[in-house]
Design a protein around this motif. Structure first.
Motif, PDB file in Angstrom:
ATOM      1  N   THR A  12       0.781  -0.938  -0.383  1.00  0.00           N
ATOM      2  CA  THR A  12      -0.156  -0.120   0.315  1.00  0.00           C
ATOM      3  C   THR A  12       1.029   0.754   0.117  1.00  0.00           C
ATOM      4  OG1 THR A  12       0.132  -0.228   2.194  1.00  0.00           O
ATOM      5  CG2 THR A  12      -1.906  -1.333   1.099  1.00  0.00           C
ATOM      6  N   ASN A  13       2.082   1.213   0.589  1.00  0.00           N
ATOM      7  CA  ASN A  13       2.819   2.831   0.814  1.00  0.00           C
ATOM      8  C   ASN A  13       3.387   3.197  -0.539  1.00  0.00           C
ATOM      9  OD1 ASN A  13       3.011   2.350   3.529  1.00  0.00           O
ATOM     10  ND2 ASN A  13       4.920   3.055   3.608  1.00  0.00           N
ATOM     11  N   GLN A  36      -1.949  -8.088   1.022  1.00  0.00           N
ATOM     12  CA  GLN A  36      -0.007  -7.397   0.258  1.00  0.00           C
ATOM     13  C   GLN A  36       0.337  -8.694  -0.556  1.00  0.00           C
ATOM     14  OE1 GLN A  36       0.850  -3.183   1.960  1.00  0.00           O
ATOM     15  NE2 GLN A  36       1.205  -5.264   3.132  1.00  0.00           N
ATOM     16  N   LYS A  38       3.949  -7.755  -1.716  1.00  0.00           N
ATOM     17  CA  LYS A  38       4.871  -7.559  -1.472  1.00  0.00           C
ATOM     18  C   LYS A  38       5.109  -6.438  -0.231  1.00  0.00           C
ATOM     19  CE  LYS A  38       9.156  -7.105  -3.962  1.00  0.00           C
ATOM     20  NZ  LYS A  38       9.335  -6.527  -5.374  1.00  0.00           N
ATOM     21  N   GLY A  39       4.550  -6.644   0.426  1.00  0.00           N
ATOM     22  CA  GLY A  39       4.341  -5.590   1.757  1.00  0.00           C
ATOM     23  C   GLY A  39       5.527  -5.392   2.466  1.00  0.00           C
ATOM     24  N   GLY A  41       8.790  -3.851   5.520  1.00  0.00           N
ATOM     25  CA  GLY A  41       8.803  -3.343   6.778  1.00  0.00           C
ATOM     26  C   GLY A  41      10.350  -2.458   6.636  1.00  0.00           C
ATOM     27  N   TRP A  47       7.277  -7.644   5.071  1.00  0.00           N
ATOM     28  CA  TRP A  47       5.944  -8.027   6.010  1.00  0.00           C
ATOM     29  C   TRP A  47       5.180  -8.173   5.651  1.00  0.00           C
ATOM     30  CZ3 TRP A  47       5.309  -5.627  10.582  1.00  0.00           C
ATOM     31  CH2 TRP A  47       4.166  -5.523  12.099  1.00  0.00           C
ATOM     32  N   PHE A  57      -2.541  -0.990   6.050  1.00  0.00           N
ATOM     33  CA  PHE A  57      -3.348   0.376   4.696  1.00  0.00           C
ATOM     34  C   PHE A  57      -1.907   1.054   5.088  1.00  0.00           C
ATOM     35  CE2 PHE A  57      -3.978   2.959   8.765  1.00  0.00           C
ATOM     36  CZ  PHE A  57      -4.042   2.021   9.505  1.00  0.00           C
ATOM     37  N   SER A  58      -2.057   2.227   3.945  1.00  0.00           N
ATOM     38  CA  SER A  58      -1.499   3.915   4.346  1.00  0.00           C
ATOM     39  C   SER A  58      -1.797   4.756   3.992  1.00  0.00           C
ATOM     40  CB  SER A  58       0.191   3.774   3.105  1.00  0.00           C
ATOM     41  OG  SER A  58       0.765   2.292   3.247  1.00  0.00           O
ATOM     42  N   ASP A 101       7.685   0.569  16.454  1.00  0.00           N
ATOM     43  CA  ASP A 101       6.859  -1.095  16.803  1.00  0.00           C
ATOM     44  C   ASP A 101       5.880  -0.446  17.970  1.00  0.00           C
ATOM     45  OD1 ASP A 101       8.703  -1.459  15.296  1.00  0.00           O
ATOM     46  OD2 ASP A 101       9.659  -2.763  16.374  1.00  0.00           O
ATOM     47  N   LYS A 108       5.012  -8.137  19.686  1.00  0.00           N
ATOM     48  CA  LYS A 108       5.139  -7.368  18.439  1.00  0.00           C
ATOM     49  C   LYS A 108       4.043  -6.891  17.725  1.00  0.00           C
ATOM     50  CE  LYS A 108       6.869  -5.180  14.432  1.00  0.00           C
ATOM     51  NZ  LYS A 108       8.299  -4.515  13.199  1.00  0.00           N
ATOM     52  N   GLY A 111       3.183  -2.673  13.073  1.00  0.00           N
ATOM     53  CA  GLY A 111       4.990  -2.578  12.801  1.00  0.00           C
ATOM     54  C   GLY A 111       4.700  -0.540  11.957  1.00  0.00           C
ATOM     55  N   ILE A 112       4.993   0.979  11.449  1.00  0.00           N
ATOM     56  CA  ILE A 112       5.021   1.692  11.041  1.00  0.00           C
ATOM     57  C   ILE A 112       5.915   1.488  10.218  1.00  0.00           C
ATOM     58  CG2 ILE A 112       4.491   3.902  10.462  1.00  0.00           C
ATOM     59  CD1 ILE A 112       3.354   3.505  13.645  1.00  0.00           C
ATOM     60  N   LEU A 113       5.315   2.173   8.750  1.00  0.00           N
ATOM     61  CA  LEU A 113       7.415   2.481   7.823  1.00  0.00           C
ATOM     62  C   LEU A 113       6.219   4.143   7.100  1.00  0.00           C
ATOM     63  CD1 LEU A 113       9.558   1.512   5.826  1.00  0.00           C
ATOM     64  CD2 LEU A 113       7.650   1.094   4.510  1.00  0.00           C
ATOM     65  N   GLY A 129       3.122   4.372   6.638  1.00  0.00           N
ATOM     66  CA  GLY A 129       2.136   2.574   5.995  1.00  0.00           C
ATOM     67  C   GLY A 129       2.471   2.578   7.376  1.00  0.00           C
ATOM     68  N   GLY A 131       1.133  -1.893   9.883  1.00  0.00           N
ATOM     69  CA  GLY A 131       0.864  -3.081   9.727  1.00  0.00           C
ATOM     70  C   GLY A 131       0.388  -3.620  10.673  1.00  0.00           C
TER      71      GLY A 131
HETATM   72  C1  BTN Z   1       7.678  -2.392  10.400  1.00  0.00           C
HETATM   73  O1  BTN Z   1       7.443  -2.804  11.578  1.00  0.00           O
HETATM   74  O2  BTN Z   1       9.014  -2.717   9.723  1.00  0.00           O
HETATM   75  C2  BTN Z   1       7.106  -2.151  10.003  1.00  0.00           C
HETATM   76  C3  BTN Z   1       5.574  -2.851   8.496  1.00  0.00           C
HETATM   77  C4  BTN Z   1       4.985  -2.072   8.297  1.00  0.00           C
HETATM   78  C5  BTN Z   1       3.978  -2.295   7.530  1.00  0.00           C
HETATM   79  C6  BTN Z   1       2.762  -1.721   6.929  1.00  0.00           C
HETATM   80  S1  BTN Z   1       1.448  -2.728   5.880  1.00  0.00           S
HETATM   81  C7  BTN Z   1       1.203  -1.279   5.118  1.00  0.00           C
HETATM   82  C8  BTN Z   1       2.191  -0.608   4.571  1.00  0.00           C
HETATM   83  N1  BTN Z   1       2.490  -0.968   3.636  1.00  0.00           N
HETATM   84  C9  BTN Z   1       4.012  -1.989   3.123  1.00  0.00           C
HETATM   85  O3  BTN Z   1       4.356  -2.328   1.971  1.00  0.00           O
HETATM   86  N2  BTN Z   1       3.772  -1.413   4.682  1.00  0.00           N
HETATM   87  C10 BTN Z   1       3.362  -0.837   5.431  1.00  0.00           C
END
Ligand code: BTN
Length: 242
Positions: A12-13, A36, A38-39, A41, A47, A57-58, A101, A108, A111-113, A129, A131
């Protein structure tokens, strides 16, 4: 904020970054994916999230005009908004592990990106982003992961939870815009995992050391004290063992 739902996307990012680059929409947006492929992190990691069980989501915030050296405000604002929303769900012992985190105890749950787009020394557009592990019960190969369900035994409605989180984050961003970074950090410190406690850290070389977390600097560095001397670390420079 408008919420767009998609069945599947790589990340989503990444999708929101394309929307932002192509100027398809000019407003702030939230993009949520059922799955996703190819999520992404932090630190280049992936992810992984069971499709349909969690929130991936983003949010795209446009025209932030935030000085680049205040980028950590975004981390703090997002982590605090997420933590405060989760407190309302009854999940106990929540904290923020630097940089962003969300933990319950030692597990955990989110997580936030954050990926920013800079122009003339200012953050123009920001993609946040998130998760959040919600209804997934097993996390093979991830012994430190947990979800709202694995912690509470309850199922959560993903749409209502998303609405709450988006509203909370938007409100938090609005509020933080006019606050001094010093005050934002002060609040962040009240929820910082292992603050004031002797902890074990790992350097990129694999070497480890122990030190006490004293907080986070305005530039977002983790302040660690060893033998009376304080040092600031960037994310890629140190890892907390927990
Ligand atoms: C981490 O803790 O490493 C960060 C993880 C972030 C995951 C989210 S899921 C929605 C958005 N899209 C992605 O590809 N990554 C973030």
């Amino acid at each position: 904020m408008r919420i767009i739902k998609v069945n599947a996307t790589d990340s989503t990012n990444t999708f929101l970054r394309e929307i932002q680059r192509k100027n398809i929409f000019f407003e702030n947006l939230c993009l949520v994916a059922y799955k996703q492929t190819k999520g992404r992190g932090q630190r280049g990691a992936g992810w992984i999230s069971e499709p349909g069980k969690n929130l991936t989501f983003s949010l795209l915030f446009r025209n932030m005009e935030l000085p680049a050296n205040e980028h950590f405000k975004l981390n703090a604002a997002t982590s605090l908004a997420l933590l405060e929303s989760l407190q309302k769900t009854g999940i106990k012992d929540l904290s923020v592990k630097w940089p962003n985190d969300i933990l319950s105890g030692n597990s955990k749950i989110a997580g936030i990106l954050i990926e920013n787009n800079l122009k003339n020394g200012k953050i123009k557009d920001s993609i946040i982003g998130i998760g959040l592990n919600v209804n997934q019960e097993n996390f093979p190969g991830l012994p430190k992961a947990a979800s709202l369900k694995s912690l509470s035994g309850k199922d959560f409605d993903l749409d209502s939870l998303l609405k709450i989180l988006v509203e909370e984050i938007e409100a938090s961003f609005e509020g933080f815009k006019n606050q001094k970074i010093k005050d934002v950090l002060e609040k962040y410190h009240t929820h910082l995992f292992r603050i004031g406690k002797v902890s074990e850290f790992e350097l990129p070389s694999g070497e480890s050391f122990s030190g006490t977390i004293r907080g986070v600097s305005m530039e977002g560095k983790l302040r660690v004290e060893q033998d009376g001397v304080e040092e600031g670390f960037l994310m890629k420079e140190v890892k907390l063992r927990y």
